[in-house]
Design an enzyme around this catalytic site. Structure first.
Site, short mmCIF file in Angstrom:
data_model
loop_
_atom_site.label_atom_id
_atom_site.label_comp_id
_atom_site.label_asym_id
_atom_site.label_seq_id
_atom_site.Cartn_x
_atom_site.Cartn_y
_atom_site.Cartn_z
N GLN A 13 -30.14 -45.39 3.65
CA GLN A 13 -28.76 -45.12 3.22
C GLN A 13 -28.64 -45.47 1.75
O GLN A 13 -28.99 -46.58 1.34
CB GLN A 13 -27.77 -45.96 4.05
N SER A 14 -28.17 -44.51 0.95
CA SER A 14 -28.07 -44.74 -0.49
C SER A 14 -26.95 -45.73 -0.81
O SER A 14 -27.16 -46.76 -1.44
CB SER A 14 -27.82 -43.42 -1.23
N VAL A 15 -25.74 -45.40 -0.37
CA VAL A 15 -24.56 -46.25 -0.63
C VAL A 15 -23.67 -46.24 0.60
O VAL A 15 -23.73 -45.33 1.43
CB VAL A 15 -23.74 -45.75 -1.85
N GLY A 46 -29.64 -48.74 -0.02
CA GLY A 46 -29.40 -48.71 -1.46
C GLY A 46 -30.46 -47.96 -2.24
O GLY A 46 -30.59 -48.13 -3.45
#
Length: 502
Positions: A13-15, A46
């Site tokens: 998950q990036s953000v 992240g």
């Protein structure tokens, strides 16, 4: 003892956003595919999917290379990679280690015929993307060549770069360097004399303690420099020479006024040795002033064209240690000599070129090769013993992991301060977060590199075979064995030091 292969789940998950699925939800979806079976979970929070520089993902690849993974399950394809090139390379790795790949929501399963068909489609598109990018870069390079732009890289010896504008586009222009340009002129003047050889020039430079880029002058450097028309005054005589050699000349003959130098680019259709043939190479008038009169440059070039004794790029066959052995006195390469009906030796290339090294003594080729081979076998055997033991905790890896946790905690604290902060505090916090994020990426990359096994089982098996069948394997296989085990060797007649890869 057989290695137990297990199922692995990967989530990313990036953000944190309301419209993005959490890592925990991704894992729950993937576990449904297992029907209650056990698994190992890898999760990166992240991290973007634009590349593979993610610590947990690199750990997963490390487990695959150790042969410990049976199947990799993800929520969607884009969780594991958003780059089709990275995805295709990853699929090649999966195939090599017989790892199945499953996307739980897209029903992409390489254990099924449809899944394998999808894999092939992905690889086709990856190849298309590679070729499209290559074509675009080539076209842009070719277009800039025709306009006389300086095409990146450092300036040729004797010049330095200064900013300029060509057709409204900012680029760089070459201007003569006061000191080194004099040495360039000296090389051309000396070689233009009929009886002067490369060896005469290198010995003269060594006697006068003239260094090129801080090192002794070598014949290969002279050969390349004298061929470069960047130094030649572009006049009609030069124009006629390149035209007679089949070069593609962009400028009109009237532009060859005898003041500027030239750029010579390798054309799209060049197939012959570009050092010996000018056919289809592209000649463009350059914006800089030339250093060498055209008649002197042409004398040198024509002399080079008749010089049959100096050949480059030949594949070394005298020894399987070529490129690995350095002189223990000066650090330059030791080259194996071969004289018919005589024993070969390793000799210092610097001493051969210009007598600039006192010499490392006579190193008999056969004895030295036998010594290195014995050292390789002993080193590899020791590596296998260490490799078979239970892995111990790496203190450096632990320290990196602690530092990573501290950096991430500091980033979280700064993010908390952004809510309702004034402009000054926002600017400070954002700058600090950028610095910490750069450090986080560096630490993560180091952790990933330290977590991956240094040698795959396939590579280990290959090296074992080479060393056990040394007398019967091909020359190129011996070279592969050396490349797999040795970084470099420093040697004199009475001292040898090996820098190992394992």
């Amino acid at each position: 003892m057989d290695i137990i292969r297990e199922d692995c789940i990967y989530a990313r998950q990036s953000v944190d956003r309301k419209d993005s699925i959490s890592i925990e939800s991704q894992i729950d979806f993937c576990k449904y595919e297992l029907k209650g079976g056990s698994c190992k979970v890898f999760k990166d929070k992240g991290y973007s999917g634009k590349n593979t520089d993610r610590p947990e993902f690199q750990k997963l690849l490390g487990e695959i290379r150790k042969g410990r993974v049976r199947r990799v399950i993800v929520y969607k394809l884009d969780r594991i990679s958003r780059s089709i090139l990275d995805f295709a390379n990853m699929m090649e790795l999966f195939q090599e280690y017989d790892v199945e790949f499953v996307s739980s929501t897209e029903k992409f399963d390489t254990s099924t015929p449809m899944g394998r068909a999808m894999l092939n489609i992905c690889i086709v598109f990856a190849q298309l993307e590679r070729e499209t990018i290559q074509k675009r870069v080539t076209d842009a390079y070719y277009s800039r060549c025709l306009k006389g732009f300086h095409m990146s890289g450092q300036a040729p010896y004797g010049y330095q770069l200064e900013p300029t504008v060509v057709e409204g586009i900012r680029t760089k222009k070459m201007v003569a360097d006061p000191e080194t340009s004099q040495y360039v002129k000296l090389m051309f003047e000396m070689y233009s004399e009929p009886e002067t050889s490369f060896g005469d020039i290198t010995r003269y430079f060594e006697e006068q303690n003239i260094k090129v880029y801080g090192k002794s002058l070598f014949r290969t450097f002279i050969s390349q420099l004298l061929r470069n028309p960047v130094y030649a005054q572009a006049d009609l005589e030069l124009y006629e020479f390149f035209k007679s050699q089949g070069a593609a000349i962009v400028n009109d003959a009237s532009d060859f006024a005898g003041t500027n130098g030239c750029y010579l680019y390798q054309g799209r259709d060049v197939k012959e040795d570009k050092d010996r043939s000018l056919k289809d190479q592209i000649l463009v008038i350059a914006p800089h002033e030339a250093l060498i009169p055209s008649d002197v440059w042409l004398k040198c070039r024509k002399k080079l064209m008749t010089n049959k004794s100096f050949q480059q790029g030949r594949k070394p066959k005298n020894t399987w240690l070529a490129g690995k052995v350095k002189c223990g006195c000066c650090g330059y390469a030791l080259k194996a000599t071969h004289v018919p009906n005589s024993e070969g030796y390793f000799r210092c290339s610097k001493r051969t070129e210009n007598k600039g090294c006192p010499g490392c003594g006579k190193i008999r080729k056969s004895e030295f090769e036998e010594f290195i081979f014995s050292a390789m076998r002993a080193r590899f055997k020791n590596f296998q013993v260490r490799h078979s033991r239970e892995e111990k905790v790496n203190p450096k890896l632990t320290a990196h992991q602690i530092e990573l946790a501290q950096v991430e905690a500091e980033i979280e604290k700064l993010l908390d301060t952004l809510t309702g902060a004034n402009a000054t505090l926002l600017a400070y916090a954002n700058k600090k977060i950028e610095e910490l994020d750069t450090r986080r990426q560096t630490i993560s990359k180091e952790i990933a590199e330290m977590s991956i096994e240094t040698m795959s089982p396939q590579k280990e098996q290959e090296l074992s075979y080479y060393l056990d069948h040394w007398d019967s394997i091909e020359f190129d296989d011996k070279r592969k064995a050396v490349d797999g085990l040795i970084i470099s060797i420093s040697a004199t007649s009475d001292h040898v030091q090996v820098e190992w890869k394992i």
